[in-house]
Design an enzyme around this catalytic site. Structure first.
Site, PDB file in Angstrom:
ATOM      1  N   THR A   1       0.817  -1.218   0.000  1.00 55.52           N
ATOM      2  CA  THR A   1       0.000   0.000   0.000  1.00 55.52           C
ATOM      3  C   THR A   1       0.849   1.265   0.000  1.00 55.52           C
ATOM      4  O   THR A   1       2.001   1.251   0.463  1.00 55.52           O
ATOM      5  CB  THR A   1      -0.899  -0.021   1.257  1.00 55.52           C
ATOM      6  OG1 THR A   1      -1.563   1.224   1.371  1.00 55.52           O
ATOM      7  CG2 THR A   1      -0.094  -0.239   2.528  1.00 55.52           C
ATOM      8  N   ASP A   2       0.240   2.360  -0.453  1.00 48.39           N
ATOM      9  CA  ASP A   2       0.925   3.662  -0.381  1.00 48.39           C
ATOM     10  C   ASP A   2       0.972   4.196   1.048  1.00 48.39           C
ATOM     11  O   ASP A   2       1.724   5.131   1.349  1.00 48.39           O
ATOM     12  CB  ASP A   2       0.236   4.693  -1.295  1.00 48.39           C
ATOM     13  CG  ASP A   2      -1.230   4.949  -0.971  1.00 48.39           C
ATOM     14  OD1 ASP A   2      -1.785   4.301  -0.069  1.00 48.39           O
ATOM     15  OD2 ASP A   2      -1.832   5.818  -1.647  1.00 48.39           O
ATOM     16  N   GLU A   3       0.162   3.597   1.952  1.00 47.54           N
ATOM     17  CA  GLU A   3       0.088   4.129   3.324  1.00 47.54           C
ATOM     18  C   GLU A   3       1.404   3.970   4.076  1.00 47.54           C
ATOM     19  O   GLU A   3       1.605   4.614   5.106  1.00 47.54           O
ATOM     20  CB  GLU A   3      -1.047   3.453   4.100  1.00 47.54           C
ATOM     21  CG  GLU A   3      -2.385   3.677   3.458  1.00 47.54           C
ATOM     22  CD  GLU A   3      -3.564   3.558   4.419  1.00 47.54           C
ATOM     23  OE1 GLU A   3      -3.357   3.478   5.634  1.00 47.54           O
ATOM     24  OE2 GLU A   3      -4.703   3.554   3.919  1.00 47.54           O
TER      25      GLU A   3
ATOM     26  N   LYS B   1       1.967  -3.258   7.410  1.00 46.27           N
ATOM     27  CA  LYS B   1       2.283  -3.449   5.982  1.00 46.27           C
ATOM     28  C   LYS B   1       3.743  -3.033   5.724  1.00 46.27           C
ATOM     29  O   LYS B   1       4.453  -3.676   4.948  1.00 46.27           O
ATOM     30  CB  LYS B   1       1.333  -2.642   5.096  1.00 46.27           C
ATOM     31  CG  LYS B   1      -0.101  -3.139   5.063  1.00 46.27           C
ATOM     32  CD  LYS B   1      -0.265  -4.538   4.480  1.00 46.27           C
ATOM     33  CE  LYS B   1      -0.001  -4.620   2.996  1.00 46.27           C
ATOM     34  NZ  LYS B   1      -0.338  -5.951   2.432  1.00 46.27           N
TER      35      LYS B   1
HETATM   36  P1  NAD Z   1      -9.609  -7.423   1.915  1.00 49.31           P
HETATM   37  O1  NAD Z   1      -9.641  -7.141   3.374  1.00 49.31           O
HETATM   38  O2  NAD Z   1     -10.816  -7.141   1.103  1.00 49.31           O
HETATM   39  O3  NAD Z   1      -9.234  -8.955   1.652  1.00 49.31           O
HETATM   40  C1  NAD Z   1      -8.229  -9.608   2.371  1.00 49.31           C
HETATM   41  C2  NAD Z   1      -8.379 -11.105   2.116  1.00 49.31           C
HETATM   42  O4  NAD Z   1      -7.324 -11.776   2.810  1.00 49.31           O
HETATM   43  C3  NAD Z   1      -9.693 -11.678   2.642  1.00 49.31           C
HETATM   44  O5  NAD Z   1     -10.265 -12.549   1.691  1.00 49.31           O
HETATM   45  C4  NAD Z   1      -9.285 -12.435   3.898  1.00 49.31           C
HETATM   46  O6  NAD Z   1     -10.126 -13.552   4.191  1.00 49.31           O
HETATM   47  C5  NAD Z   1      -7.880 -12.870   3.514  1.00 49.31           C
HETATM   48  N1  NAD Z   1      -7.032 -13.146   4.687  1.00 49.31           N
HETATM   49  C6  NAD Z   1      -6.895 -12.371   5.796  1.00 49.31           C
HETATM   50  N2  NAD Z   1      -6.033 -12.951   6.649  1.00 49.31           N
HETATM   51  C7  NAD Z   1      -5.592 -14.085   6.053  1.00 49.31           C
HETATM   52  C8  NAD Z   1      -4.671 -15.091   6.431  1.00 49.31           C
HETATM   53  N3  NAD Z   1      -4.021 -15.044   7.605  1.00 49.31           N
HETATM   54  N4  NAD Z   1      -4.443 -16.115   5.576  1.00 49.31           N
HETATM   55  C9  NAD Z   1      -5.101 -16.171   4.393  1.00 49.31           C
HETATM   56  N5  NAD Z   1      -5.995 -15.257   3.993  1.00 49.31           N
HETATM   57  C10 NAD Z   1      -6.226 -14.216   4.816  1.00 49.31           C
HETATM   58  O7  NAD Z   1      -8.347  -6.612   1.373  1.00 49.31           O
HETATM   59  P2  NAD Z   1      -8.139  -5.913  -0.044  1.00 49.31           P
HETATM   60  O8  NAD Z   1      -8.671  -4.535   0.017  1.00 49.31           O
HETATM   61  O9  NAD Z   1      -8.560  -6.839  -1.110  1.00 49.31           O
HETATM   62  O10 NAD Z   1      -6.546  -5.794  -0.042  1.00 49.31           O
HETATM   63  C11 NAD Z   1      -5.734  -6.851  -0.553  1.00 49.31           C
HETATM   64  C12 NAD Z   1      -4.271  -6.471  -0.390  1.00 49.31           C
HETATM   65  O11 NAD Z   1      -4.013  -5.247  -1.075  1.00 49.31           O
HETATM   66  C13 NAD Z   1      -3.873  -6.213   1.068  1.00 49.31           C
HETATM   67  O12 NAD Z   1      -2.578  -6.720   1.254  1.00 49.31           O
HETATM   68  C14 NAD Z   1      -3.873  -4.694   1.207  1.00 49.31           C
HETATM   69  O13 NAD Z   1      -2.957  -4.284   2.177  1.00 49.31           O
HETATM   70  C15 NAD Z   1      -3.458  -4.282  -0.191  1.00 49.31           C
HETATM   71  N6  NAD Z   1      -3.942  -2.970  -0.651  1.00 49.31           N
HETATM   72  C16 NAD Z   1      -5.278  -2.650  -0.565  1.00 49.31           C
HETATM   73  C17 NAD Z   1      -5.728  -1.433  -1.091  1.00 49.31           C
HETATM   74  C18 NAD Z   1      -7.180  -1.041  -1.048  1.00 49.31           C
HETATM   75  O14 NAD Z   1      -7.507   0.105  -1.404  1.00 49.31           O
HETATM   76  N7  NAD Z   1      -8.104  -1.908  -0.675  1.00 49.31           N
HETATM   77  C19 NAD Z   1      -4.798  -0.535  -1.667  1.00 49.31           C
HETATM   78  C20 NAD Z   1      -3.455  -0.910  -1.717  1.00 49.31           C
HETATM   79  C21 NAD Z   1      -3.032  -2.134  -1.220  1.00 49.31           C
HETATM   80  O1  DAU Z   2      -4.220   3.915   0.416  1.00 52.25           O
HETATM   81  C1  DAU Z   2      -4.426   2.539   0.286  1.00 52.25           C
HETATM   82  C2  DAU Z   2      -5.300   2.037   1.410  1.00 52.25           C
HETATM   83  O2  DAU Z   2      -6.634   2.463   1.106  1.00 52.25           O
HETATM   84  C3  DAU Z   2      -5.257   0.526   1.589  1.00 52.25           C
HETATM   85  O3  DAU Z   2      -3.962   0.148   1.945  1.00 52.25           O
HETATM   86  C4  DAU Z   2      -6.258   0.088   2.663  1.00 52.25           C
HETATM   87  O4  DAU Z   2      -6.269  -1.321   2.747  1.00 52.25           O
HETATM   88  C5  DAU Z   2      -7.637   0.570   2.258  1.00 52.25           C
HETATM   89  O5  DAU Z   2      -8.576   0.244   3.257  1.00 52.25           O
HETATM   90  C6  DAU Z   2      -7.625   2.084   2.042  1.00 52.25           C
HETATM   91  O6  DAU Z   2      -7.408   2.770   3.303  1.00 52.25           O
HETATM   92  P1  DAU Z   2      -8.200   4.102   3.696  1.00 52.25           P
HETATM   93  O7  DAU Z   2      -8.173   4.242   5.148  1.00 52.25           O
HETATM   94  O8  DAU Z   2      -7.726   5.250   2.873  1.00 52.25           O
HETATM   95  O9  DAU Z   2      -9.670   3.667   3.129  1.00 52.25           O
HETATM   96  P2  DAU Z   2     -11.121   3.926   3.756  1.00 52.25           P
HETATM   97  O10 DAU Z   2     -12.097   3.577   2.674  1.00 52.25           O
HETATM   98  O11 DAU Z   2     -11.282   3.304   5.086  1.00 52.25           O
HETATM   99  O12 DAU Z   2     -11.157   5.493   3.938  1.00 52.25           O
HETATM  100  C7  DAU Z   2     -10.957   6.377   2.833  1.00 52.25           C
HETATM  101  C8  DAU Z   2     -10.970   7.795   3.380  1.00 52.25           C
HETATM  102  O13 DAU Z   2     -12.312   8.111   3.794  1.00 52.25           O
HETATM  103  C9  DAU Z   2     -10.107   7.992   4.615  1.00 52.25           C
HETATM  104  O14 DAU Z   2      -9.560   9.299   4.577  1.00 52.25           O
HETATM  105  C10 DAU Z   2     -11.093   7.875   5.782  1.00 52.25           C
HETATM  106  C11 DAU Z   2     -12.366   8.430   5.192  1.00 52.25           C
HETATM  107  N1  DAU Z   2     -13.621   7.832   5.686  1.00 52.25           N
HETATM  108  C12 DAU Z   2     -13.741   6.476   5.735  1.00 52.25           C
HETATM  109  C13 DAU Z   2     -14.889   5.870   6.189  1.00 52.25           C
HETATM  110  C14 DAU Z   2     -15.003   4.369   6.276  1.00 52.25           C
HETATM  111  C15 DAU Z   2     -14.686   8.653   6.063  1.00 52.25           C
HETATM  112  O15 DAU Z   2     -14.582   9.903   5.997  1.00 52.25           O
HETATM  113  N2  DAU Z   2     -15.841   8.065   6.497  1.00 52.25           N
HETATM  114  C16 DAU Z   2     -15.975   6.710   6.603  1.00 52.25           C
HETATM  115  O16 DAU Z   2     -17.064   6.238   7.053  1.00 52.25           O
END
Ligand code: NAD
Ligand code: DAU
Length: 352
Positions: free
Chosen positions: A133-135, A163
């Site tokens: 992630t970019d975080e 991460k």
């Molecule tokens: P998600 O939470 O939707 O899915 C995670 C999956 O991993 C689930 O299916 C869960 O059951 C599985 N899991 C959790 N723990 C596990 C374990 N111990 N063993 C096997 N499986 C396990 O997450 P996502 O949003 O699809 O993110 C996927 C990856 O991408 C993560 O590594 C996250 O850090 C990264 N990422 C997410 C975002 C985003 O915006 N969602 C952005 C950048 C990077």
């Molecule tokens: O930047 C990449 C990341 O993006 C991933 O690594 C994470 O797995 C993914 O969950 C996401 O993280 P964020 O915290 O940015 O996503 P989220 O959707 O939870 O929140 C997006 C923005 O919106 C953040 O600034 C918090 C805000 N927010 C979120 C929720 C759930 C609100 O204002 N209200 C809300 O109810």
């Protein structure tokens, strides 16, 4: 075969579906622990596709992972498995440490053992792709340049710290053992099959259900949004042509303040599914208490992956968000399963 971990989650699920949409693609072994975020309904179209083998289990389970590697002899591992929600990491960080750090460590060790015993050809082509992630880079001021791959790591939440730790392990396994890794650090994804605890799906579903649309703090926090299908295509590129030991930033060139994202959703819903009282969904927006330690701005400089591998996102925010809202309107069954919790029945049926 390739081994995908976390392939029942949001991005992993989209990746598996996109990958297998190519009839010539290699099969996938999909290892997922089916936490609350894992949903097999996302993969229901693959029920009779023998190229998809689902395995219920934990990346932290040494015996299981070793057995899978021996049995399927994958030529690559793509590691999506993680705890991914920042708010949950604030309430309970333990699972994040366990899966994101200890789990990744276990996966690396099992994979390194497997890889070290491969024949020369397979050893050369093997890849461990870590999805991150970019975080990990922390928070930007309004005028700062977007994150590049050389930015220092400054994670601010338990999620991003876990991460960051996993990225460091992956890096160390390359430098110390010559283990063939690539890492991608991606910005915020959105699109189909997104669990409605995250901002975009939460806003769409709350709007449709007449509930408040919660905006943390002043709503001026900025995220760089990428359509999930674009993230999947970037991973495919990096997996096939990325340079070993390198990291690639993936982003959408789409910086948006949270309040503007939610307003954009409201305007699309006003058009596609007007409220019965004729008023705007914007009226449901409610400002709530801020997230502790809330990062103010993320922005990705994705020029390296474009320069070296020719990847650019295909979707703009306007096209991607409209497609996403339409998907949520068109898929009430998937949504109902998530909202009612019946998507977890499979676990009960299979393992009670
Ligand atoms: P998600 O939470 O939707 O899915 C995670 C999956 O991993 C689930 O299916 C869960 O059951 C599985 N899991 C959790 N723990 C596990 C374990 N111990 N063993 C096997 N499986 C396990 O997450 P996502 O949003 O699809 O993110 C996927 C990856 O991408 C993560 O590594 C996250 O850090 C990264 N990422 C997410 C975002 C985003 O915006 N969602 C952005 C950048 C990077
Ligand atoms: O930047 C990449 C990341 O993006 C991933 O690594 C994470 O797995 C993914 O969950 C996401 O993280 P964020 O915290 O940015 O996503 P989220 O959707 O939870 O929140 C997006 C923005 O919106 C953040 O600034 C918090 C805000 N927010 C979120 C929720 C759930 C609100 O204002 N209200 C809300 O109810």
């Amino acid at each position: 075969m390739i081994l995908v971990t976390g392939g029942a989650g949001f991005i992993g699920g989209n990746f598996v579906l996109d990958w297998l949409a190519n009839p010539r693609a290699e099969g996938i072994v999909n290892l997922d622990k089916l936490t609350y975020a894992g949903n097999l309904a996302t993969l229901s179209s693959l029920e009779h596709d023998i190229r998809h083998q689902f395995v219920y289990g934990d990346i932290g389970d040494t015996i299981l992972v070793t057995k899978l590697l021996q049995e399927y002899q994958p030529r690559a591992i793509v590691n999506f498995a993680a705890e991914s929600h920042v708010d949950r990491s604030i309430h309970g960080p333990a699972e994040f440490i366990q899966t994101n750090i200890v789990g990744t460590f276990n996966l690396l060790e099992c994979a390194r053992e497997y890889w070290s015993n491969l024949n020369a050809d397979m050893k050369k082509s093997f890849r461990f792709h870590h999805v991150s992630t970019d975080e990990v880079y922390g928070s930007l001021t309004p005028s700062a340049s977007a994150f590049s791959e050389t930015n220092p790591y400054e994670p601010n939440s338990p999620y991003s710290a876990s991460k960051a730790a996993s990225d460091h392990l992956v890096r160390a396994w390359f430098h110390t053992y010559g283990f063939p890794v690539v890492t991608t650090n991606c910005s915020n994804n959105y699109g189909p099959y997104h669990f409605p605890e995250k901002l975009i799906p939460l806003a769409i579903l709350n709007a449709l259900n007449g509930k408040p649309l919660p905006i943390y703090g002043d709503g001026q926090q900025i995220r760089d949004w990428l359509y999930v299908g674009d993230h999947c295509s970037a991973i495919r590129e990096v997996l096939s042509r990325g340079k070993l030991g390198e990291t690639y930033n993936i982003g959408g060139w789409n910086e948006k303040a949270n309040i503007d994202v939610v307003k954009a959703i409201c305007l699309i819903l006003n058009e596609l599914k007007p409220r019965s009282d004729g008023r705007s969904y914007v009226e449901q927006i409610t400002f709530v208490r801020d997230r502790p330690g809330h990062d103010r701005r993320y922005a990705i400089d994705a020029s390296k992956v474009e320069r070296e591998l020719g990847w650019r996102p295909a979707k703009t925010f306007d096209t991607g968000i409209r497609k996403t809202v339409q998907w949520y309107l068109d898929n009430p069954v998937w949504i109902e399963g998530v909202v009612s919790g019946t998507y977890r029945d499979w676990l009960q049926k299979q393992y009670s």
